[in-house]
Design a protein around this motif. Structure first.
Motif, PDB file in Angstrom:
ATOM      1  N   LEU A 168       0.651  -1.316   0.097  1.00 12.79           N
ATOM      2  CA  LEU A 168      -0.028   0.055  -0.146  1.00 12.79           C
ATOM      3  C   LEU A 168       0.883   1.323   0.075  1.00 12.79           C
ATOM      4  O   LEU A 168       0.593   2.210  -0.883  1.00 12.79           O
ATOM      5  N   ALA A 169       1.934   1.488   0.875  1.00 15.86           N
ATOM      6  CA  ALA A 169       2.944   2.498   1.172  1.00 15.86           C
ATOM      7  C   ALA A 169       3.531   2.856  -0.508  1.00 15.86           C
ATOM      8  O   ALA A 169       3.222   3.814  -1.169  1.00 15.86           O
ATOM      9  N   GLY A 170       3.889   1.626  -1.151  1.00 10.93           N
ATOM     10  CA  GLY A 170       4.532   1.703  -2.436  1.00 10.93           C
ATOM     11  C   GLY A 170       3.440   2.250  -3.334  1.00 10.93           C
ATOM     12  O   GLY A 170       3.885   3.102  -4.274  1.00 10.93           O
ATOM     13  N   ALA A 171       2.302   1.529  -3.509  1.00  7.93           N
ATOM     14  CA  ALA A 171       1.361   2.132  -4.572  1.00  7.93           C
ATOM     15  C   ALA A 171       0.862   3.663  -4.143  1.00  7.93           C
ATOM     16  O   ALA A 171       0.486   4.267  -5.226  1.00  7.93           O
ATOM     17  N   LEU A 172       0.737   3.934  -3.004  1.00  9.47           N
ATOM     18  CA  LEU A 172       0.513   5.474  -2.648  1.00  9.47           C
ATOM     19  C   LEU A 172       1.674   6.426  -3.174  1.00  9.47           C
ATOM     20  O   LEU A 172       1.217   7.517  -3.870  1.00  9.47           O
ATOM     21  N   GLU A 173       2.801   6.040  -2.947  1.00 15.31           N
ATOM     22  CA  GLU A 173       3.860   6.771  -3.302  1.00 15.31           C
ATOM     23  C   GLU A 173       3.656   6.910  -5.121  1.00 15.31           C
ATOM     24  O   GLU A 173       3.968   8.102  -5.524  1.00 15.31           O
ATOM     25  N   ARG A 174       3.557   5.663  -5.858  1.00 15.95           N
ATOM     26  CA  ARG A 174       3.271   5.820  -7.147  1.00 15.95           C
ATOM     27  C   ARG A 174       2.253   6.580  -7.447  1.00 15.95           C
ATOM     28  O   ARG A 174       2.259   7.130  -8.562  1.00 15.95           O
ATOM     29  N   ALA A 175       1.123   6.414  -6.897  1.00 16.18           N
ATOM     30  CA  ALA A 175       0.075   7.244  -7.200  1.00 16.18           C
ATOM     31  C   ALA A 175       0.313   8.803  -7.223  1.00 16.18           C
ATOM     32  O   ALA A 175      -0.271   9.578  -7.912  1.00 16.18           O
TER      33      ALA A 175
ATOM     34  N   LEU B 163      -6.403   9.226  -5.385  1.00 19.81           N
ATOM     35  CA  LEU B 163      -5.756   8.438  -4.820  1.00 19.81           C
ATOM     36  C   LEU B 163      -6.420   7.003  -4.805  1.00 19.81           C
ATOM     37  O   LEU B 163      -5.734   5.797  -5.374  1.00 19.81           O
ATOM     38  N   ALA B 164      -7.560   7.007  -4.385  1.00 21.65           N
ATOM     39  CA  ALA B 164      -8.545   5.663  -4.363  1.00 21.65           C
ATOM     40  C   ALA B 164      -8.616   5.257  -6.107  1.00 21.65           C
ATOM     41  O   ALA B 164      -8.473   4.015  -6.365  1.00 21.65           O
ATOM     42  N   GLU B 165      -8.949   6.215  -6.909  1.00 19.04           N
ATOM     43  CA  GLU B 165      -9.064   5.730  -8.300  1.00 19.04           C
ATOM     44  C   GLU B 165      -7.582   5.213  -8.752  1.00 19.04           C
ATOM     45  O   GLU B 165      -7.779   4.190  -9.652  1.00 19.04           O
ATOM     46  N   ARG B 166      -6.627   5.590  -8.538  1.00 17.51           N
ATOM     47  CA  ARG B 166      -5.387   5.180  -9.053  1.00 17.51           C
ATOM     48  C   ARG B 166      -5.016   4.019  -8.340  1.00 17.51           C
ATOM     49  O   ARG B 166      -4.374   3.184  -9.111  1.00 17.51           O
ATOM     50  N   LEU B 167      -5.128   3.723  -7.085  1.00 16.89           N
ATOM     51  CA  LEU B 167      -5.039   2.383  -6.402  1.00 16.89           C
ATOM     52  C   LEU B 167      -5.807   1.285  -7.197  1.00 16.89           C
ATOM     53  O   LEU B 167      -5.205   0.176  -7.279  1.00 16.89           O
ATOM     54  N   ASN B 168      -7.196   1.562  -7.681  1.00 18.55           N
ATOM     55  CA  ASN B 168      -7.843   0.704  -8.157  1.00 18.55           C
ATOM     56  C   ASN B 168      -7.406   0.427  -9.579  1.00 18.55           C
ATOM     57  O   ASN B 168      -7.375  -0.725  -9.902  1.00 18.55           O
ATOM     58  N   ALA B 169      -6.969   1.405 -10.195  1.00 21.76           N
ATOM     59  CA  ALA B 169      -6.229   1.227 -11.624  1.00 21.76           C
ATOM     60  C   ALA B 169      -5.119   0.434 -11.574  1.00 21.76           C
ATOM     61  O   ALA B 169      -4.853  -0.330 -12.339  1.00 21.76           O
ATOM     62  N   MET B 170      -4.367   0.465 -10.384  1.00 21.74           N
ATOM     63  CA  MET B 170      -3.038  -0.393 -10.523  1.00 21.74           C
ATOM     64  C   MET B 170      -3.581  -1.705  -9.785  1.00 21.74           C
ATOM     65  O   MET B 170      -2.500  -2.616  -9.400  1.00 21.74           O
ATOM     66  N   ASN B 171      -4.807  -2.062  -9.618  1.00 24.41           N
ATOM     67  CA  ASN B 171      -5.092  -3.242  -8.973  1.00 24.41           C
ATOM     68  C   ASN B 171      -4.643  -3.495  -7.640  1.00 24.41           C
ATOM     69  O   ASN B 171      -4.137  -4.692  -7.334  1.00 24.41           O
ATOM     70  N   VAL B 172      -4.434  -2.606  -6.806  1.00 26.64           N
ATOM     71  CA  VAL B 172      -4.035  -2.637  -5.396  1.00 26.64           C
ATOM     72  C   VAL B 172      -5.277  -2.521  -4.534  1.00 26.64           C
ATOM     73  O   VAL B 172      -5.780  -1.578  -4.420  1.00 26.64           O
ATOM     74  N   LEU B 173      -5.625  -3.584  -4.141  1.00 25.34           N
ATOM     75  CA  LEU B 173      -6.998  -3.740  -3.380  1.00 25.34           C
ATOM     76  C   LEU B 173      -6.695  -3.620  -1.739  1.00 25.34           C
ATOM     77  O   LEU B 173      -5.719  -3.796  -1.223  1.00 25.34           O
ATOM     78  N   ARG B 174      -7.891  -3.421  -1.211  1.00 23.36           N
ATOM     79  CA  ARG B 174      -7.969  -3.277   0.203  1.00 23.36           C
ATOM     80  C   ARG B 174      -7.486  -4.645   0.944  1.00 23.36           C
ATOM     81  O   ARG B 174      -7.542  -5.691   0.235  1.00 23.36           O
ATOM     82  N   ASN B 175      -7.186  -4.552   2.180  1.00 26.62           N
ATOM     83  CA  ASN B 175      -6.864  -5.880   2.781  1.00 26.62           C
ATOM     84  C   ASN B 175      -8.094  -6.900   2.813  1.00 26.62           C
ATOM     85  O   ASN B 175      -7.605  -7.939   2.730  1.00 26.62           O
ATOM     86  N   ASP B 176      -9.172  -6.592   2.669  1.00 23.72           N
ATOM     87  CA  ASP B 176     -10.294  -7.374   2.555  1.00 23.72           C
ATOM     88  C   ASP B 176     -10.507  -7.707   1.259  1.00 23.72           C
ATOM     89  O   ASP B 176     -11.530  -8.484   0.785  1.00 23.72           O
ATOM     90  N   GLY B 177      -9.856  -7.358   0.184  1.00 22.34           N
ATOM     91  CA  GLY B 177      -9.904  -7.599  -1.215  1.00 22.34           C
ATOM     92  C   GLY B 177     -11.065  -6.880  -2.023  1.00 22.34           C
ATOM     93  O   GLY B 177     -11.313  -6.938  -3.267  1.00 22.34           O
TER      94      GLY B 177
ATOM     95  N   SER C  79     -13.148   4.556   2.291  1.00 23.95           N
ATOM     96  CA  SER C  79     -12.341   3.475   2.830  1.00 23.95           C
ATOM     97  C   SER C  79     -10.827   3.725   2.857  1.00 23.95           C
ATOM     98  O   SER C  79     -10.171   3.304   3.912  1.00 23.95           O
ATOM     99  N   LEU C  80     -10.381   4.724   1.835  1.00 22.48           N
ATOM    100  CA  LEU C  80      -8.992   4.952   2.246  1.00 22.48           C
ATOM    101  C   LEU C  80      -8.378   5.771   3.239  1.00 22.48           C
ATOM    102  O   LEU C  80      -7.638   5.636   3.808  1.00 22.48           O
ATOM    103  N   ALA C  81      -9.499   6.930   3.422  1.00 22.30           N
ATOM    104  CA  ALA C  81      -9.175   7.481   4.601  1.00 22.30           C
ATOM    105  C   ALA C  81      -9.406   6.815   5.737  1.00 22.30           C
ATOM    106  O   ALA C  81      -8.513   7.090   6.905  1.00 22.30           O
ATOM    107  N   ALA C  82     -10.171   5.959   6.112  1.00 21.93           N
ATOM    108  CA  ALA C  82     -10.242   5.149   7.274  1.00 21.93           C
ATOM    109  C   ALA C  82      -9.072   4.250   7.366  1.00 21.93           C
ATOM    110  O   ALA C  82      -8.676   4.070   8.564  1.00 21.93           O
ATOM    111  N   GLU C  83      -8.661   3.623   6.349  1.00 18.77           N
ATOM    112  CA  GLU C  83      -7.388   2.807   6.486  1.00 18.77           C
ATOM    113  C   GLU C  83      -6.291   3.619   6.884  1.00 18.77           C
ATOM    114  O   GLU C  83      -5.434   2.987   7.535  1.00 18.77           O
ATOM    115  N   LEU C  84      -6.040   4.724   6.246  1.00 21.15           N
ATOM    116  CA  LEU C  84      -4.878   5.491   6.716  1.00 21.15           C
ATOM    117  C   LEU C  84      -4.895   5.932   8.115  1.00 21.15           C
ATOM    118  O   LEU C  84      -3.701   6.186   8.586  1.00 21.15           O
TER     119      LEU C  84
END
Length: 104
Positions: free
Chosen positions: A55-62, A73-87, A94-99
Protein backbone atom coordinates in the motif's frame (compact mmCIF):
# COMPACT_ATOMS: atom_id res chain seq x y z
CA UNK A 1 3.38 -15.68 20.44
CA UNK A 2 6.74 -14.65 19.02
CA UNK A 3 8.89 -12.65 21.42
CA UNK A 4 9.83 -9.36 19.77
CA UNK A 5 13.49 -8.57 19.49
CA UNK A 6 14.95 -5.09 18.99
CA UNK A 7 16.29 -6.25 15.60
CA UNK A 8 12.64 -6.58 14.50
CA UNK A 9 12.33 -2.82 14.86
CA UNK A 10 15.64 -1.12 14.21
CA UNK A 11 18.89 -3.01 14.14
CA UNK A 12 20.79 0.26 13.71
CA UNK A 13 19.47 1.92 16.87
CA UNK A 14 22.35 2.93 19.10
CA UNK A 15 22.69 0.62 22.08
CA UNK A 16 21.66 2.14 25.39
CA UNK A 17 24.46 3.71 27.33
CA UNK A 18 24.17 5.04 30.87
CA UNK A 19 24.73 8.77 30.49
CA UNK A 20 26.60 10.87 32.97
CA UNK A 21 25.38 14.44 33.47
CA UNK A 22 27.59 17.07 31.89
CA UNK A 23 27.53 20.67 33.08
CA UNK A 24 28.44 22.06 29.66
CA UNK A 25 25.54 23.18 27.48
CA UNK A 26 24.56 20.58 24.88
CA UNK A 27 27.18 18.09 26.01
CA UNK A 28 24.93 15.67 27.91
CA UNK A 29 23.04 14.31 24.88
CA UNK A 30 22.13 10.68 24.39
CA UNK A 31 23.57 10.42 20.89
CA UNK A 32 26.50 11.89 19.04
CA UNK A 33 24.34 13.81 16.58
CA UNK A 34 26.83 13.85 13.72
CA UNK A 35 27.18 10.05 13.92
CA UNK A 36 23.52 8.95 13.81
CA UNK A 37 20.97 8.68 11.06
CA UNK A 38 17.32 9.50 11.61
CA UNK A 39 15.32 6.34 10.95
CA UNK A 40 11.66 7.45 10.93
CA UNK A 41 10.25 4.03 11.82
CA UNK A 42 12.50 3.31 14.77
CA UNK A 43 9.65 3.55 17.29
CA UNK A 44 7.10 1.37 15.50
CA UNK A 45 5.35 -1.33 17.51
CA UNK A 46 5.79 -4.08 14.94
CA UNK A 47 7.26 -4.90 11.57
CA UNK A 48 5.02 -3.66 8.70
CA UNK A 49 3.07 -6.36 6.88
CA UNK A 50 3.43 -7.16 3.19
CA UNK A 51 0.03 -5.46 2.67
CA UNK A 52 1.27 -2.26 4.38
CA UNK A 53 4.47 -2.23 2.30
CA UNK A 54 2.48 -2.75 -0.92
CA UNK A 55 0.00 0.00 0.00
CA UNK A 56 2.81 2.44 0.85
CA UNK A 57 4.54 1.78 -2.45
CA UNK A 58 1.31 2.11 -4.40
CA UNK A 59 0.43 5.39 -2.67
CA UNK A 60 3.86 6.76 -3.52
CA UNK A 61 3.35 5.72 -7.17
CA UNK A 62 -0.13 7.29 -7.17
CA UNK A 63 1.29 10.62 -5.95
CA UNK A 64 4.04 10.46 -8.59
CA UNK A 65 1.34 9.80 -11.20
CA UNK A 66 -0.44 13.00 -10.16
CA UNK A 67 -3.13 11.96 -7.65
CA UNK A 68 -3.80 14.94 -5.39
CA UNK A 69 -6.73 13.98 -3.16
CA UNK A 70 -8.43 10.91 -1.66
CA UNK A 71 -10.67 10.41 -4.69
CA UNK A 72 -7.66 10.51 -7.01
CA UNK A 73 -5.63 8.20 -4.79
CA UNK A 74 -8.47 5.67 -4.54
CA UNK A 75 -9.00 5.79 -8.32
CA UNK A 76 -5.29 5.29 -8.99
CA UNK A 77 -4.98 2.41 -6.45
CA UNK A 78 -7.92 0.67 -8.12
CA UNK A 79 -6.37 1.21 -11.58
CA UNK A 80 -3.14 -0.37 -10.31
CA UNK A 81 -5.20 -3.29 -8.94
CA UNK A 82 -4.01 -2.61 -5.38
CA UNK A 83 -6.97 -3.81 -3.35
CA UNK A 84 -7.92 -3.26 0.26
CA UNK A 85 -6.86 -5.82 2.84
CA UNK A 86 -10.32 -7.41 2.54
CA UNK A 87 -9.98 -7.72 -1.27
CA UNK A 88 -12.42 -4.90 -2.09
CA UNK A 89 -11.73 -1.84 -4.22
CA UNK A 90 -10.98 1.55 -2.69
CA UNK A 91 -13.25 4.54 -2.17
CA UNK A 92 -12.17 7.88 -0.77
CA UNK A 93 -13.90 6.97 2.50
CA UNK A 94 -12.34 3.53 2.85
CA UNK A 95 -8.88 4.95 2.06
CA UNK A 96 -9.30 7.70 4.66
CA UNK A 97 -10.37 5.14 7.27
CA UNK A 98 -7.45 2.83 6.41
CA UNK A 99 -4.88 5.63 6.55
CA UNK A 100 -6.25 6.78 9.90
CA UNK A 101 -6.10 3.23 11.30
CA UNK A 102 -2.57 2.63 10.01
CA UNK A 103 -1.42 6.00 11.32
CA UNK A 104 -2.21 5.16 14.94
Amino acid sequence: MKRLDMDDFNARLTAWDRQQPDGRAGMGGYETYDAISNVPWQSRERVPTAYEHALAGALERAYIDGAKDLDGLAERLNAMNVLRNDGQTWTAGSLAAELEALGR
